[in-house]
Design a protein around this motif. Structure first.
Motif, short mmCIF file in Angstrom:
data_model
loop_
_atom_site.label_atom_id
_atom_site.label_comp_id
_atom_site.label_asym_id
_atom_site.label_seq_id
_atom_site.Cartn_x
_atom_site.Cartn_y
_atom_site.Cartn_z
N UNK A 259 0.84 -1.20 0.00
CA UNK A 259 0.00 0.00 0.00
C UNK A 259 0.87 1.25 0.00
N UNK A 260 2.00 1.20 0.70
CA UNK A 260 2.91 2.34 0.71
C UNK A 260 3.50 2.57 -0.68
N UNK A 261 3.79 1.49 -1.42
CA UNK A 261 4.29 1.61 -2.79
C UNK A 261 3.24 2.27 -3.68
N UNK A 262 1.98 1.86 -3.53
CA UNK A 262 0.90 2.47 -4.30
C UNK A 262 0.71 3.93 -3.93
N UNK A 263 0.83 4.24 -2.65
CA UNK A 263 0.70 5.62 -2.20
C UNK A 263 1.75 6.50 -2.88
N UNK A 264 3.00 6.00 -2.95
CA UNK A 264 4.07 6.76 -3.61
C UNK A 264 3.86 6.84 -5.12
N UNK A 265 3.40 5.74 -5.72
CA UNK A 265 3.18 5.73 -7.17
C UNK A 265 2.11 6.73 -7.59
N UNK A 266 1.07 6.87 -6.78
CA UNK A 266 -0.03 7.77 -7.13
C UNK A 266 0.04 9.10 -6.39
N UNK A 267 1.15 9.38 -5.73
CA UNK A 267 1.32 10.67 -5.05
C UNK A 267 1.31 11.79 -6.08
N UNK A 268 0.52 12.79 -5.84
CA UNK A 268 0.44 13.92 -6.76
C UNK A 268 -0.42 13.68 -7.99
N UNK A 269 -1.04 12.51 -8.09
CA UNK A 269 -1.90 12.20 -9.25
C UNK A 269 -3.32 12.65 -8.92
N UNK A 270 -3.85 13.57 -9.74
CA UNK A 270 -5.22 14.03 -9.54
C UNK A 270 -6.23 13.03 -10.09
N UNK A 271 -5.95 12.55 -11.31
CA UNK A 271 -6.81 11.54 -11.92
C UNK A 271 -5.97 10.64 -12.79
N UNK A 272 -6.41 9.42 -12.91
CA UNK A 272 -5.67 8.40 -13.67
C UNK A 272 -6.59 7.89 -14.78
N UNK A 273 -6.08 7.84 -16.00
CA UNK A 273 -6.84 7.37 -17.15
C UNK A 273 -6.40 5.94 -17.45
#
Length: 110
Positions: A53-67
């Motif tokens: 979950x920490x890896x996912x948190x870092x991967x999506x840090x700063x991402x407003x929306x994902x396509x």
């Protein structure tokens, strides 16, 4: 007052199955893409309880929306409460397997 919904989105990305929890899911303006936004992760603490979950948190840090390409989405569920976000290996050689997910044809595979 409207109720805040939580969605569990399962999709395939680079031979891994991602399971994330978000506040919004909708069909995007770009044809063939599903948009996910408002990522929901567990409370951040000084002790890392779940490294995935920490890896996912870092991967999506700063991402407003994902396509996400529509053909890579496996499942979208509306849930009552958030679970643990995770990544599971898709390949037969992976330590963890996801036997219930079959990848669709992709033109980049030969």
């Amino acid at each position: 007052m409207s109720e805040k919904h939580i969605y569990k989105v399962v999709f395939v990305n680079q031979e891994q199955v991602y399971e994330v929890y978000v506040g919004n899911v909708y069909q995007g303006d770009w044809y063939g893409f599903v948009v996910i936004e408002d990522f929901i992760f567990g409370e951040k603490s000084t002790i890392v309880v779940d490294p995935t979950e920490e890896k996912l948190r870092h991967e999506f840090a700063g991402v407003d929306r994902c396509f996400i390409p529509m053909h890579r989405v496996v499942r979208i569920d509306q849930v009552k409460k958030r679970g643990t976000a995770k990544i599971v290996a898709l390949g037969k050689d992976g330590a963890e397997r996801c036997d219930k997910v079959a990848p669709l044809y992709s033109p980049d595979k030969k």
